[in-house]
Design an enzyme around this catalytic site. Sequence first.
Site, PDB file in Angstrom:
ATOM      1  N   TYR A 437     -29.484 108.527   9.658  1.00 55.08           N
ATOM      2  CA  TYR A 437     -29.897 108.636   8.256  1.00 55.08           C
ATOM      3  C   TYR A 437     -29.574 107.392   7.434  1.00 55.08           C
ATOM      4  O   TYR A 437     -28.852 106.507   7.884  1.00 55.08           O
ATOM      5  CB  TYR A 437     -29.399 109.911   7.600  1.00 55.08           C
ATOM      6  N   GLU A 438     -30.168 107.340   6.257  1.00 58.98           N
ATOM      7  CA  GLU A 438     -30.158 106.153   5.377  1.00 58.98           C
ATOM      8  C   GLU A 438     -30.749 104.934   6.072  1.00 58.98           C
ATOM      9  O   GLU A 438     -30.329 103.808   5.847  1.00 58.98           O
ATOM     10  CB  GLU A 438     -28.741 105.845   4.864  1.00 58.98           C
ATOM     11  N   GLY A 439     -31.736 105.154   6.912  1.00 64.75           N
ATOM     12  CA  GLY A 439     -32.388 104.078   7.652  1.00 64.75           C
ATOM     13  C   GLY A 439     -31.783 103.969   9.036  1.00 64.75           C
ATOM     14  O   GLY A 439     -30.611 103.613   9.171  1.00 64.75           O
TER      15      GLY A 439
END
Length: 596
Positions: A437-439
């Site tokens: 997550y978050e890229g």
Amino acid sequence: MSYQAPLRDMRFVLHEMFDVGAHCELLDNGLDRELVDGVLEEAARYTGEVVAPLNRSSDEEGVTLVDGKVTTPTGFRDAYQQYVDNGWASMTGPTQYGGQGFPQMVAASFHEMLMAASLSFRVYSGLTEGAVLALYKHGSEELKNSYLGKMVSGSWTGTMCLTEPQAGTDLALLRSKAEPQADGSYAITGSKIFISGGEQDMSENIVHLVLARLPDAPAGVKGISLFLVPKYIAKSNGAPGEKNTLSCGAIEHKMGIKGAATCVMNFDGAKGWLIGSANQGLACMFTMMNDARFQVGLQGLGIAERSYQGALSYARERLQSRALTGAAAPDKAADPIIVHPDVRRMLLTQKTLVEGSRMLSAYTARQLDLEHGHPDPAERKVASKRVALLIPIVKSFFTDMGQEVASLGVQIYGGHGYIREWGMEQLMRDSRITQIYEGTNGIQALDFIRRKLLGDGGAELNALQDEFAALCDAQAGRSELTDLVEPLQERLHEWRDLTAEVLAASNRDPQEIGACSVDFLQYSSYLLLAGLWLQAAARAQDALDAGTGEVDFYTAKLHSARFYMRRVLPRVSSHREMLLGGADCLMALPEAHFAF
């Protein structure tokens, strides 16, 4: 499995490596060494005694969703109330809205403790600080006056609503709509998935930052706007008022962080307000994204520290076999497994990756502080470039490191590590999401090459390499450190040459950007840790030469630095060979030939 914050190592990093006292003086925030140490000690008490005991039970209990309302695990509400009442939520918030204005260098240590104590618990508050930053920088005065004070205090939390079923990494595919209303607000309609803390019972309001498209928006990422969409619309007196037309439609059943509510959020013409300019939502959101990615990096670090603590405790107590040189504990039925070389290899790998990453987190946090708070605007720009370069490294490398260290922890426990009651397998499950997550970490590596390296022709990376070369030069005359300086100097020369090759290959063939990105980011990360380990060793040698005491602590730093240089840093050779292998071996195989 208990958790005890590594205060001595944190103090070494903050005071002896980076002089946080002088840093605070430069920022003129009124903090000094004594106050910083007091904050860390109280943070250690809170995370160790209040939050850490909830980690195992929250994993077993999980969250429940009934009639659109989420119930968090037992103990979370009380722990969160202490988090708010004791001022932890407002730690980094702007002072004009009730925040304490602590520097990231100090806050990062506390946040690492929170991640280690219970990642599920930290998820609920983790995005609020980023939401505060985005609203503070881009929001109207009216919105800031209505929402920031409560968000800074922690009584209201924030979320980040980007992802949709068809739009993950590629936000150009985003479909949520924002219709202008006569009163200046917007009606937000759409569904968002994977929303951390999208619904919960701990804060009195939840403020969603939502990406959506205006009716006349251009296609692609250039047509995305950012909106503030609260669960309860704030009254003029600042109290939560009318319930907005949004709801939690489902919670995800996940591999890990089971105590955190990961929600499907439905917005049905919900009232929202534009943040920043129309069609500039992605730029506004990236103000929040850098903070979020740094925080996710700290998640990897925190989980790694807790895994190391568990593995070390077990290795000292678990009796199996005899040392290869003969009985080390002849009064016992067998020797503790810490006497065995392979167990020590795993423990030292854990230790040096964790402590090296802690150094890099402080270094990065320092740059974040300077980016926002240095009195000289020119220095703020310098720090901003360094932050941009470091964030994908911190997010990607720390989370890969966290998964590796958690896996080593399971291995050290053996069969006991694989079963639930010891707590090690939970750390491995919880850490896995941090790489996604978050890229995803692959996206971080692409960003590192495409935007950071190619963006300025390697200028900022060259400046970072110069800084670490100067560090080597400063220690080159010290005979006690020769075995650390010389291999690092050789690798730094290789790093410069490799950077030039990556630039040339990427400019020649765009496929090379994706082919070499992960390995080049890993290569660069190991080199950065090596430079910081040299700096740590130099400080330790200074302390030993000065006879300042704590001989065991400083000697351990020197031994750890040597282990890192001999047994961890050589990993870069394989990364170098792999990235030089080129893109053709990845792209030549026709898709149909992947399976028959």
